[in-house]
Motif scaffolding. Structure first.
Motif, PDB file in Angstrom:
ATOM      1  N   VAL A  88     -13.992   0.632  -7.661  1.00  0.00           N
ATOM      2  CA  VAL A  88     -13.325   0.273  -6.397  1.00  0.00           C
ATOM      3  C   VAL A  88     -11.876   0.746  -6.430  1.00  0.00           C
ATOM      4  O   VAL A  88     -11.355   1.272  -5.440  1.00  0.00           O
ATOM      5  N   SER A  91     -11.638   4.532  -5.799  1.00  0.00           N
ATOM      6  CA  SER A  91     -11.736   4.870  -4.376  1.00  0.00           C
ATOM      7  C   SER A  91     -10.469   4.475  -3.637  1.00  0.00           C
ATOM      8  O   SER A  91      -9.984   5.208  -2.768  1.00  0.00           O
ATOM      9  N   TYR A  92      -9.922   3.321  -3.994  1.00  0.00           N
ATOM     10  CA  TYR A  92      -8.716   2.855  -3.305  1.00  0.00           C
ATOM     11  C   TYR A  92      -7.542   3.760  -3.600  1.00  0.00           C
ATOM     12  O   TYR A  92      -6.702   4.021  -2.740  1.00  0.00           O
ATOM     13  N   PHE A  94      -7.734   6.968  -4.218  1.00  0.00           N
ATOM     14  CA  PHE A  94      -7.931   8.172  -3.415  1.00  0.00           C
ATOM     15  C   PHE A  94      -7.445   7.931  -1.996  1.00  0.00           C
ATOM     16  O   PHE A  94      -6.730   8.750  -1.404  1.00  0.00           O
ATOM     17  N   PHE A  95      -7.804   6.780  -1.453  1.00  0.00           N
ATOM     18  CA  PHE A  95      -7.405   6.430  -0.082  1.00  0.00           C
ATOM     19  C   PHE A  95      -5.885   6.328   0.031  1.00  0.00           C
ATOM     20  O   PHE A  95      -5.280   6.892   0.943  1.00  0.00           O
ATOM     21  N   LEU A  98      -4.116   9.771  -0.398  1.00  0.00           N
ATOM     22  CA  LEU A  98      -4.318  10.640   0.768  1.00  0.00           C
ATOM     23  C   LEU A  98      -3.492  10.152   1.951  1.00  0.00           C
ATOM     24  O   LEU A  98      -2.884  10.943   2.679  1.00  0.00           O
ATOM     25  N   ALA A  99      -3.441   8.837   2.135  1.00  0.00           N
ATOM     26  CA  ALA A  99      -2.641   8.272   3.233  1.00  0.00           C
ATOM     27  C   ALA A  99      -1.163   8.614   3.041  1.00  0.00           C
ATOM     28  O   ALA A  99      -0.467   8.971   3.990  1.00  0.00           O
ATOM     29  N   GLN A 163      -2.510  -2.470   3.100  1.00  0.00           N
ATOM     30  CA  GLN A 163      -2.921  -3.854   2.872  1.00  0.00           C
ATOM     31  C   GLN A 163      -4.046  -4.269   3.800  1.00  0.00           C
ATOM     32  O   GLN A 163      -4.899  -5.082   3.424  1.00  0.00           O
ATOM     33  N   ASN A 165      -6.426  -2.390   4.636  1.00  0.00           N
ATOM     34  CA  ASN A 165      -7.646  -1.809   4.108  1.00  0.00           C
ATOM     35  C   ASN A 165      -7.873  -2.133   2.641  1.00  0.00           C
ATOM     36  O   ASN A 165      -8.596  -1.417   1.961  1.00  0.00           O
ATOM     37  N   PRO A 167      -9.664  -3.713  -0.247  1.00  0.00           N
ATOM     38  CA  PRO A 167     -11.036  -4.218  -0.323  1.00  0.00           C
ATOM     39  C   PRO A 167     -11.091  -5.630  -0.888  1.00  0.00           C
ATOM     40  O   PRO A 167     -10.120  -6.156  -1.411  1.00  0.00           O
ATOM     41  N   GLU A 168     -12.299  -6.206  -0.816  1.00  0.00           N
ATOM     42  CA  GLU A 168     -12.497  -7.557  -1.348  1.00  0.00           C
ATOM     43  C   GLU A 168     -12.379  -7.492  -2.861  1.00  0.00           C
ATOM     44  O   GLU A 168     -12.803  -6.532  -3.483  1.00  0.00           O
ATOM     45  N   ALA A 171      -6.342  -7.320  -5.719  1.00  0.00           N
ATOM     46  CA  ALA A 171      -5.052  -7.937  -5.443  1.00  0.00           C
ATOM     47  C   ALA A 171      -3.974  -6.874  -5.564  1.00  0.00           C
ATOM     48  O   ALA A 171      -4.142  -5.879  -6.256  1.00  0.00           O
TER      49      ALA A 171
END
Lengths: 202, 336
Positions: A88, A91-92, A94-95, A98-99, A163, A165, A167-168, A171
């Motif tokens: 997770v 992936s975060y 990468f996000f 990229l942002a 924040q 986006n 994920p569950e 933190a």
């Protein structure tokens, strides 16, 4: 376009624009009036180096409004995310990277601090059987994204996007290092002037 | 839909169509067949199960509809399928994903009805295309960093004070984190308007908070419950330290040699010794005033060199260069 506009209008943000002259020299009158917004109104008419317009709270329509509150400057913005699941966090990361690139931010460092494993050894049974135990562990994985030289408005935009986006089970800890000018009341000493006056009167 | 479930009578018709229409139709039929291979079997099972339920139930049983994936094209707009964060829906994701621990001599379970895929957070709403669209919409709200402040040195020069604060985001019974109120204010003393006395006094007043190597004063405040209050308190402390350091109290005149931060050569035993030695070295018979002789001696270059070397030794400690300098100075003074 409509889908993205729907997402953007969930929380109304407003733009800040900042003015700066091409000279590097700071005029002595420039103030960090971050905490005294009332007195900035006159100052902001002059295009002073490094004086920034701040953010205002938006109107009903998601239009960009410019206020006279000076914008903060952050030398470093460090985002540390923690989770029990490494995939997770990959992936975060990468996000988030990229942002940051899409918004034009400079990524100083993206690294993975070593994971932290907390282990417990507990008795397996409710009553007696001391020799039979069970062991648990909790693994916390980390990921750190450091962004250098970002303004206050952009940091708000970026952090809110990140924040929302999140994920569950993840933190986040954000460390902001703001840079400010020396305030007016520390520019000149009060007491040396007073002592000079005393000597003059004597 | 696959031909097998529908009337077998239509099959020859479809085959005739294939012949007429060529390869394209065949390919599309095969693709649809590939997706619905699993489904057809289950559809058949459901269809058989339905009549057994009985027509006495007032609620009509829903017919199984074809999954959305069947009607998805390759170049569709994925941001319309998953615009926001949503759980994994096998009928909306046209990927043959498998997840889970495989049974013996088997493969991980397929996506239909797979709880593992639903449990983990997915990033289907954050594809690169979606991120770009979001950022395009967010760009108008961003401001640019001033181009003139492109290096850390320039930032330090124009904005000497650094204020560090933390923010926390996590899920739990409470959103608040008490550590978010802590503020750390860092400033280099060289950027403040201080004279020698004020600088020394400020260093004394700040005590542990001053770092000699980097010449930085660090003020950490956590005594107030809110971040803004702690920031105001930190600025207040800085202001007070600054103004207090410029004040000269009456008792500061009683500063002795023991209180001095650095070694000062004037009026030190070293100065007295060297003057006595030099006086004795002078040839006898010349009776001049003490004061004039002293000043004359102090004005000599060798004495100045000796003074520099002794001050360096005392302040910086004993190093090779310092000892060499002291040796040279003494040799010159005593004409060795």
């Amino acid at each position: 376009m409509t889908a993205s506009m729907r997402i953007a209008s969930v929380r109304l943000l407003s733009k800040t624009r900042h003015y700066f002259s091409s000279e590097v020299a700071v005029q002595p009158g420039a103030r960090t009036v971050h905490h005294q917004p009332a007195s900035t109104r006159n100052v902001c008419l002059i295009p002073v180096a490094f004086l920034h317009k701040g953010r205002a709270y938006g109107t009903q329509s998601s239009s960009v409004t410019v206020t006279e509150e000076p914008d903060l400057l952050f030398q470093k913005l460090s985002v540390l995310v923690k989770s029990h699941d490494k995939a997770v966090l990959d992936s975060y990361e990468f996000f988030a990277t990229l942002a940051a690139k899409e918004l034009g931010l400079t990524l100083a460092k993206v690294f993975e601090p070593p994971k932290n494993i907390e282990r417990l050894t507990l008795l397996k049974s409710v009553h007696i059987f001391k020799k039979h135990r069970v062991q648990y562990e909790m693994r916390t994985h980390y990921r750190c994204i450091e962004i250098s030289r970002i303004t206050g408005s952009t940091s708000r935009v970026y952090l809110e996007y990140i924040q929302r986006n999140l994920p569950e089970g993840v933190a986040m800890e954000v460390t902001k290092t703001a840079i400010e000018k020396v305030p007016d009341h520390i520019q000149m000493p009060l007491w040396s002037v007073q002592s000079q006056e005393k000597q003059g009167s004597q | 839909m696959a031909a097998s479930t529908f009337c077998p009578a239509l099959l020859p018709l479809l085959r005739i169509n294939c012949k007429f229409n060529g390869v394209y139709t065949r390919i599309s039929l095969n693709r649809r067949a590939a997706y619905s291979l699993g489904l057809t079997a289950s559809n058949g099972v459901e269809r058989q199960g339905l009549p057994e339920r009985g027509n006495q139930g007032q609620r009509r049983q829903r017919r199984a509809v074809e999954p959305r994936t069947e009607r998805m094209t390759v170049d569709q707009d994925w941001t319309a399928v998953y615009p926001t964060a949503a759980s994994f829906k096998p009928n909306s994701v046209p990927l043959p994903v498998r997840m889970g621990y495989p049974v013996k001599r088997g493969v991980p379970p397929a996506k239909k009805g797979n709880l593992e895929l639903i449990k983990i957070p997915n990033f289907l709403h954050l594809t690169p295309e979606a991120i770009k669209k979001h950022c395009e919409a967010l760009k108008p709200f961003c401001t640019e960093w001033p181009a003139a402040l492109d290096s850390d040195a320039k930032c330090e020069e124009h904005f000497p004070i650094q204020v560090e604060s933390k923010a926390y985001v996590s899920a739990g019974p409470s959103l608040r984190n008490p550590n978010a109120r802590i503020i750390t204010l860092t400033v280099k003393l060289s950027s403040l308007n201080l004279d020698e006395h004020a600088r020394k006094k400020l260093i004394r007043l700040s005590g542990e908070r001053y770092n000699k190597d980097t010449d930085t004063l660090t003020i950490t405040t956590d005594s107030c419950p809110m971040k803004q209050q702690n920031y105001d308190y930190a600025m207040y402390l800085l202001t007070v330290l600054y103004h207090e350091s410029w004040k000269t109290e009456a008792w500061e005149k009683e500063k002795t040699r023991a209180d001095m931060e650095e070694y000062v050569w004037e009026d030190s035993p070293s100065q007295k010794n060297i003057l006595e030695t030099l006086l004795r070295m002078r040839p006898l018979g010349e009776k001049e005033e003490e004061g004039e002789v002293r000043e004359e001696l102090l004005g000599r270059v060798e004495v100045q060199e000796y003074k520099d070397s002794v001050t360096k030794l005392k302040n910086e400690g004993e190093t090779e260069t310092n000892m060499q300098q002291y040796k040279e100075a003494v040799k010159k003074l005593l004409n060795i």
